[in-house]
Design a protein around this motif. Structure first.
Motif, mmCIF file in Angstrom:
data_model
loop_
_atom_site.group_PDB
_atom_site.id
_atom_site.type_symbol
_atom_site.label_atom_id
_atom_site.label_comp_id
_atom_site.label_asym_id
_atom_site.label_seq_id
_atom_site.Cartn_x
_atom_site.Cartn_y
_atom_site.Cartn_z
ATOM 1 N N ALA A 218 8.340 6.874 -3.177
ATOM 2 C CA ALA A 218 7.479 5.960 -2.430
ATOM 3 C C ALA A 218 7.347 4.632 -3.171
ATOM 4 O O ALA A 218 7.324 3.572 -2.546
ATOM 5 N N LYS A 219 7.272 4.678 -4.487
ATOM 6 C CA LYS A 219 7.177 3.443 -5.267
ATOM 7 C C LYS A 219 8.503 2.694 -5.273
ATOM 8 O O LYS A 219 8.544 1.481 -5.062
ATOM 9 N N ASP A 220 9.584 3.398 -5.529
ATOM 10 C CA ASP A 220 10.879 2.749 -5.662
ATOM 11 C C ASP A 220 11.485 2.322 -4.323
ATOM 12 O O ASP A 220 12.028 1.232 -4.204
ATOM 13 N N GLN A 221 11.406 3.194 -3.329
ATOM 14 C CA GLN A 221 12.128 2.953 -2.092
ATOM 15 C C GLN A 221 11.262 2.420 -0.953
ATOM 16 O O GLN A 221 11.767 1.804 -0.033
ATOM 17 N N LEU A 222 9.963 2.681 -1.006
ATOM 18 C CA LEU A 222 9.072 2.194 0.051
ATOM 19 C C LEU A 222 8.088 1.150 -0.470
ATOM 20 O O LEU A 222 7.167 0.754 0.236
ATOM 21 N N LYS A 223 8.280 0.737 -1.714
ATOM 22 C CA LYS A 223 7.485 -0.333 -2.339
ATOM 23 C C LYS A 223 5.989 -0.041 -2.348
ATOM 24 O O LYS A 223 5.164 -0.932 -2.225
ATOM 25 N N LEU A 224 5.629 1.216 -2.521
ATOM 26 C CA LEU A 224 4.228 1.605 -2.558
ATOM 27 C C LEU A 224 3.473 0.909 -3.686
ATOM 28 O O LEU A 224 2.314 0.559 -3.538
ATOM 29 N N ASP A 225 4.143 0.683 -4.798
ATOM 30 C CA ASP A 225 3.472 0.052 -5.935
ATOM 31 C C ASP A 225 3.350 -1.459 -5.801
ATOM 32 O O ASP A 225 2.673 -2.100 -6.588
ATOM 33 N N GLY A 226 3.951 -2.047 -4.779
ATOM 34 C CA GLY A 226 3.912 -3.489 -4.618
ATOM 35 C C GLY A 226 2.853 -3.964 -3.629
ATOM 36 O O GLY A 226 2.677 -5.151 -3.419
ATOM 37 N N TYR A 227 2.131 -3.042 -3.027
ATOM 38 C CA TYR A 227 1.142 -3.385 -2.017
ATOM 39 C C TYR A 227 -0.203 -3.559 -2.693
ATOM 40 O O TYR A 227 -0.688 -2.673 -3.380
ATOM 41 N N ARG A 228 -0.830 -4.715 -2.514
ATOM 42 C CA ARG A 228 -2.101 -5.017 -3.173
ATOM 43 C C ARG A 228 -3.186 -5.281 -2.133
ATOM 44 O O ARG A 228 -3.183 -6.317 -1.472
ATOM 45 N N VAL A 229 -4.094 -4.353 -1.982
ATOM 46 C CA VAL A 229 -5.251 -4.530 -1.112
ATOM 47 C C VAL A 229 -6.475 -3.967 -1.813
ATOM 48 O O VAL A 229 -6.358 -3.138 -2.720
ATOM 49 N N ARG A 230 -7.623 -4.412 -1.374
ATOM 50 C CA ARG A 230 -8.861 -3.920 -1.977
ATOM 51 C C ARG A 230 -9.699 -3.128 -0.994
ATOM 52 O O ARG A 230 -10.494 -2.300 -1.393
ATOM 53 N N HIS A 231 -9.529 -3.395 0.258
ATOM 54 C CA HIS A 231 -10.359 -2.752 1.265
ATOM 55 C C HIS A 231 -9.826 -1.345 1.547
ATOM 56 O O HIS A 231 -8.629 -1.141 1.739
ATOM 57 N N VAL A 232 -10.725 -0.382 1.604
ATOM 58 C CA VAL A 232 -10.346 1.018 1.828
ATOM 59 C C VAL A 232 -9.592 1.180 3.140
ATOM 60 O O VAL A 232 -8.609 1.921 3.210
ATOM 61 N N ARG A 233 -10.014 0.470 4.156
ATOM 62 C CA ARG A 233 -9.356 0.572 5.461
ATOM 63 C C ARG A 233 -7.895 0.131 5.382
ATOM 64 O O ARG A 233 -7.007 0.755 5.958
ATOM 65 N N ALA A 234 -7.631 -0.931 4.635
ATOM 66 C CA ALA A 234 -6.257 -1.417 4.474
ATOM 67 C C ALA A 234 -5.408 -0.414 3.699
ATOM 68 O O ALA A 234 -4.242 -0.194 4.017
ATOM 69 N N VAL A 235 -5.984 0.202 2.680
ATOM 70 C CA VAL A 235 -5.262 1.222 1.909
ATOM 71 C C VAL A 235 -4.896 2.395 2.817
ATOM 72 O O VAL A 235 -3.761 2.876 2.803
ATOM 73 N N LYS A 236 -5.844 2.835 3.613
ATOM 74 C CA LYS A 236 -5.576 3.952 4.534
ATOM 75 C C LYS A 236 -4.474 3.596 5.526
ATOM 76 O O LYS A 236 -3.585 4.407 5.799
ATOM 77 N N ARG A 237 -4.520 2.385 6.054
ATOM 78 C CA ARG A 237 -3.482 1.949 6.997
ATOM 79 C C ARG A 237 -2.116 1.912 6.335
ATOM 80 O O ARG A 237 -1.117 2.301 6.926
ATOM 81 N N TYR A 238 -2.080 1.433 5.105
ATOM 82 C CA TYR A 238 -0.802 1.381 4.399
ATOM 83 C C TYR A 238 -0.267 2.781 4.146
ATOM 84 O O TYR A 238 0.916 3.045 4.338
ATOM 85 N N TRP A 239 -1.132 3.714 3.736
ATOM 86 C CA TRP A 239 -0.700 5.093 3.514
ATOM 87 C C TRP A 239 -0.170 5.716 4.805
ATOM 88 O O TRP A 239 0.836 6.431 4.790
ATOM 89 N N VAL A 240 -0.825 5.449 5.919
ATOM 90 C CA VAL A 240 -0.343 5.966 7.203
ATOM 91 C C VAL A 240 1.051 5.416 7.486
ATOM 92 O O VAL A 240 1.947 6.152 7.895
ATOM 93 N N THR A 241 1.244 4.128 7.226
ATOM 94 C CA THR A 241 2.549 3.502 7.459
ATOM 95 C C THR A 241 3.614 4.132 6.570
ATOM 96 O O THR A 241 4.719 4.455 7.033
ATOM 97 N N VAL A 242 3.305 4.322 5.283
ATOM 98 C CA VAL A 242 4.260 4.934 4.347
ATOM 99 C C VAL A 242 4.607 6.353 4.791
ATOM 100 O O VAL A 242 5.781 6.744 4.834
ATOM 101 N N LEU A 243 3.588 7.127 5.127
ATOM 102 C CA LEU A 243 3.844 8.516 5.532
ATOM 103 C C LEU A 243 4.616 8.594 6.848
ATOM 104 O O LEU A 243 5.488 9.459 7.007
ATOM 105 N N LEU A 244 4.323 7.699 7.787
ATOM 106 C CA LEU A 244 5.105 7.666 9.029
ATOM 107 C C LEU A 244 6.565 7.311 8.750
ATOM 108 O O LEU A 244 7.475 7.895 9.346
ATOM 109 N N ALA A 245 6.783 6.365 7.848
ATOM 110 C CA ALA A 245 8.159 6.013 7.475
ATOM 111 C C ALA A 245 8.865 7.219 6.868
ATOM 112 O O ALA A 245 10.043 7.472 7.162
ATOM 113 N N CYS A 246 8.157 7.973 6.049
ATOM 114 C CA CYS A 246 8.747 9.183 5.444
ATOM 115 C C CYS A 246 9.103 10.207 6.511
ATOM 116 O O CYS A 246 10.222 10.722 6.531
#
Length: 176
Positions: free
Chosen positions: A98-126
């Motif tokens: 997820a870090k290397d291929q889906l750039k999980l470590d490159g996403y910078r947000v502070r709001h919990v809602r944005a983090v949840k949305r990003y995780w949903v996007t990453v998991l859907l991509a997977c």
């Protein structure tokens, strides 16, 4: 991975060179048999830990085949530590991908809602890439990237056949 046997700082791989089969014990975890050397004591950054130096039983006891496993719970036996490690390994592999291929470590947000949305996007991509390839995540991502590359080449080919100016093609591909 600095250990302190007898108060002397040594890397785990260096210590492993001096361990012989008679210094280890055979441990079975699932279907896998391993030779294990247990170190208890200080490591760099921790005063009290368990470090297992482990090799698969059918492989030579060389630094290349060494697996180093850390536990902060000295009450666990070798089998339990390795069992937990084996279960955790697939999780670690997912996070690395997820870090290397889906750039999980490159996403910078502070709001919990944005983090949840990003995780949903990453998991859907997977899930999508696994479903498309009907294999694992790596194969799925490779397949999707290959398809994307093919469609770019096909777009350029079709544009050339239709005499579309190169500047228009570059603009469409966002490289202008």
């Amino acid at each position: 991975r600095i250990l302190y046997p007898n108060g002397i700082a040594v890397q785990a791989k260096q210590l492993a060179r001096y361990i012989e089969p008679k210094d280890t014990r055979l441990v079975t975890v699932g279907q896998e048999r391993c030779r294990v050397y247990r170190y208890e004591g200080a490591i760099h950054g921790l005063d009290d830990a368990v470090v297992l130096l482990a090799w698969k039983a059918d492989q030579p006891m060389t630094p290349e085949h060494l697996h180093v496993v850390l536990s902060t719970d000295r009450g666990l036996d070798d089998e339990e530590i390795l069992r937990c490690y084996a279960q955790r390994w697939t999780i670690e592999c997912f996070f690395r991908q997820a870090k290397d291929q889906l750039k999980l470590d490159g996403y910078r947000v502070r709001h919990v809602r944005a983090v949840k949305r990003y995780w949903v996007t990453v998991l859907l991509a997977c899930v999508y890439s696994i479903a498309e390839s009907q294999q694992d995540l790596s194969a799925g991502l490779e397949l999707l990237r290959s398809r994307k590359g093919h469609s770019v080449v096909e777009f350029i080919y079709d544009a050339a056949k239709q005499d579309i100016p190169i500047d228009v093609v570059k603009k469409q591909l966002h490289v202008a």
